[in-house]
Write an enzyme that holds these catalytic residues in place. Structure first.
Site, short mmCIF file in Angstrom:
data_model
loop_
_atom_site.label_atom_id
_atom_site.label_comp_id
_atom_site.label_asym_id
_atom_site.label_seq_id
_atom_site.Cartn_x
_atom_site.Cartn_y
_atom_site.Cartn_z
N SER A 129 59.29 -25.90 8.32
CA SER A 129 59.90 -26.09 6.99
C SER A 129 61.39 -26.26 7.22
O SER A 129 61.93 -25.85 8.26
CB SER A 129 59.65 -24.84 6.14
OG SER A 129 60.50 -24.80 5.02
N TYR A 178 59.04 -15.47 5.55
CA TYR A 178 58.61 -16.88 5.64
C TYR A 178 59.60 -17.70 6.46
O TYR A 178 59.22 -18.42 7.39
CB TYR A 178 58.47 -17.46 4.23
CG TYR A 178 58.08 -18.91 4.21
CD1 TYR A 178 56.78 -19.31 4.52
CD2 TYR A 178 59.00 -19.90 3.88
CE1 TYR A 178 56.41 -20.64 4.50
CE2 TYR A 178 58.64 -21.24 3.85
CZ TYR A 178 57.34 -21.61 4.16
OH TYR A 178 56.97 -22.92 4.15
N1 LIG Z 1 55.10 -27.22 -0.27
C1 LIG Z 1 56.31 -27.03 0.23
O1 LIG Z 1 57.33 -27.11 -0.50
C2 LIG Z 1 56.47 -26.78 1.71
C3 LIG Z 1 57.76 -26.92 2.26
C4 LIG Z 1 57.93 -26.69 3.61
C5 LIG Z 1 56.86 -26.35 4.40
N2 LIG Z 1 55.62 -26.21 3.86
C6 LIG Z 1 54.51 -25.84 4.75
O2 LIG Z 1 53.50 -26.82 4.66
C7 LIG Z 1 52.25 -26.26 5.06
C8 LIG Z 1 51.18 -26.66 4.06
O3 LIG Z 1 51.48 -26.05 2.81
P1 LIG Z 1 51.29 -26.84 1.43
O4 LIG Z 1 52.63 -27.03 0.86
O5 LIG Z 1 50.39 -27.99 1.59
O6 LIG Z 1 50.62 -25.67 0.56
P2 LIG Z 1 49.14 -25.49 -0.03
O7 LIG Z 1 48.78 -26.62 -0.90
O8 LIG Z 1 49.13 -24.11 -0.60
O9 LIG Z 1 48.24 -25.53 1.28
C9 LIG Z 1 48.16 -24.44 2.18
C10 LIG Z 1 46.91 -24.62 3.02
O10 LIG Z 1 46.83 -23.50 3.93
C11 LIG Z 1 45.53 -22.94 3.83
N3 LIG Z 1 45.55 -21.50 4.07
C12 LIG Z 1 46.31 -20.56 3.46
N4 LIG Z 1 45.96 -19.33 3.89
C13 LIG Z 1 44.95 -19.51 4.78
C14 LIG Z 1 44.14 -18.63 5.56
N5 LIG Z 1 44.27 -17.29 5.46
N6 LIG Z 1 43.20 -19.16 6.38
C15 LIG Z 1 43.03 -20.49 6.45
N7 LIG Z 1 43.76 -21.39 5.74
C16 LIG Z 1 44.69 -20.89 4.92
C17 LIG Z 1 45.09 -23.21 2.38
O11 LIG Z 1 43.68 -23.28 2.30
P3 LIG Z 1 42.73 -22.16 1.61
O12 LIG Z 1 43.48 -21.56 0.47
O13 LIG Z 1 41.52 -22.94 1.22
O14 LIG Z 1 42.45 -21.19 2.72
C18 LIG Z 1 45.66 -24.62 2.17
O15 LIG Z 1 44.77 -25.58 2.64
C19 LIG Z 1 52.50 -24.74 5.15
O16 LIG Z 1 52.63 -24.38 6.51
C20 LIG Z 1 53.80 -24.55 4.41
O17 LIG Z 1 54.51 -23.42 4.88
C21 LIG Z 1 55.40 -26.43 2.53
#
Ligand SMILES: NC(=O)c1ccc[n+]([C@@H]2O[C@H](COP(=O)([O-])OP(=O)(O)OC[C@H]3O[C@@H](n4cnc5c(N)ncnc54)[C@H](OP(=O)(O)O)[C@@H]3O)[C@@H](O)[C@H]2O)c1
Length: 261
Positions: free
Chosen positions: A141, A154
């Site tokens: 991130s 985080y």
């Molecule tokens: N969105 C942002 O603004 C942002 C910015 C910077 C970085 N990121 C990073 O991008 C990545 C993806 O996040 P996203 O933004 O796409 O959020 P998201 O839509 O909430 O997706 C998160 C994914 O992680 C999975 N996950 C969460 N806990 C889990 C567990 N205990 N076991 C297995 N899978 C798990 C969730 O699946 P289930 O709930 O089905 O398990 C979901 O598929 C993350 O690493 C996040 O830190 C996001």
């Protein structure tokens, strides 16, 4: 590496992971999709098989438990599959003061964002090294560049992911295995509902997960070291160097604070 090859994508049930699965599928890769919500994974798998005529394997798995990565890799081996491309995307964060946070939430974050990611790198690398090729995409991130009050654990996890990825990349020079670290800025996914970011400045301007996935896919296949997605985020590390660290942290903390209506 010639396509098609098999990509393991964690956190494929929503957001950036789902968009990455769609992007890898469009390029003809076979997929192994992992997350907890099996129904969402099965629905996506069915759509991708029909649209792209690829093999998609769904493994519902909770990565927040001890030993989750090893158990996942055992399932993959038992299914006769090999991981050519590892996409460590699953992740979560929580908005709030460290002292008021619930310890189980902190532990789950450490487990998914750092420990499972590290263990999956280690386990997948064994096969990659044996076969003489591989690619890893670790999702960090822009929070990796700065301590972030309200997101203390985080941001520390993501700094770890960036540091680990850069070291691994260096160690693997000449091994035909690349390690890419993706640093997205705010992206419109379920992350913000899970984190409790409603009403924060973070949510004012967000990238689309499809754009982030496109840039990440290209960087991974090109074997690049680090990709900051979104043009507005790219100069961030440069500007952060110009500011006193305490000012930069104050700004980050303000962006993460919920606004009173
Ligand atoms: N969105 C942002 O603004 C942002 C910015 C910077 C970085 N990121 C990073 O991008 C990545 C993806 O996040 P996203 O933004 O796409 O959020 P998201 O839509 O909430 O997706 C998160 C994914 O992680 C999975 N996950 C969460 N806990 C889990 C567990 N205990 N076991 C297995 N899978 C798990 C969730 O699946 P289930 O709930 O089905 O398990 C979901 O598929 C993350 O690493 C996040 O830190 C996001």
């Amino acid at each position: 590496m010639t396509t098609p090859s098999t990509a393991l994508i964690t956190g494929a049930s929503s957001g950036i992971g789902r968009a990455l699965a769609q992007r890898f599928a469009a390029a003809g890769h076979a997929l192994i999709l992992v997350a907890r919500r099996e129904a969402a994974l099965q629905e996506l798998a069915q759509e991708l098989r029909q649209r792209h005529n690829i093999t998609v394997t769904v493994i519902a798995h909770d990565l927040s438990t001890t030993g989750a990565a090893a158990a996942l890799m055992q399932d993959i081996e038992a299914a006769g599959l090999e991981v050519d491309i590892l996409v460590n995307n699953a992740g979560l964060g929580f908005n709030g003061a460290f002292v008021d946070s619930e310890l189980p939430q902190i532990q789950a974050m450490l487990q998914v964002d750092m420990i499972a990611l590290t263990e999956l790198c280690h386990l997948a690398l064994q096969g990659m090294k044996r076969r003489g090729h591989g690619r890893i995409l670790n999702v960090a991130s822009v929070a990796a560049f700065l301590p972030c009050p309200q997101f203390a654990v985080y941001a520390a996890c993501k700094a770890y992911v960036l540091s680990l990825s850069e070291s691994l990349r260096h160690e693997l020079r000449g091994a035909n295995i690349s390690v890419t670290c993706l640093c997205p800025g705010a992206t419109a996914t379920e992350f913000h509902a899970v984190a409790g970011n409603e009403g924060t400045l973070i949510m004012r301007m967000m990238d689309s997960p499809e754009m982030v996935a496109e840039q990440a896919y290209r960087a991974t296949l090109a074997g690049r070291g680090m990709i900051i997605s979104g043009w507005i985020n790219k100069p961030l590390p440069f500007f952060l160097q110009l500011l006193p660290r305490s000012w930069a942290m104050s700004l980050a903390g303000r962006a993460a604070r919920r606004q009173v209506a």
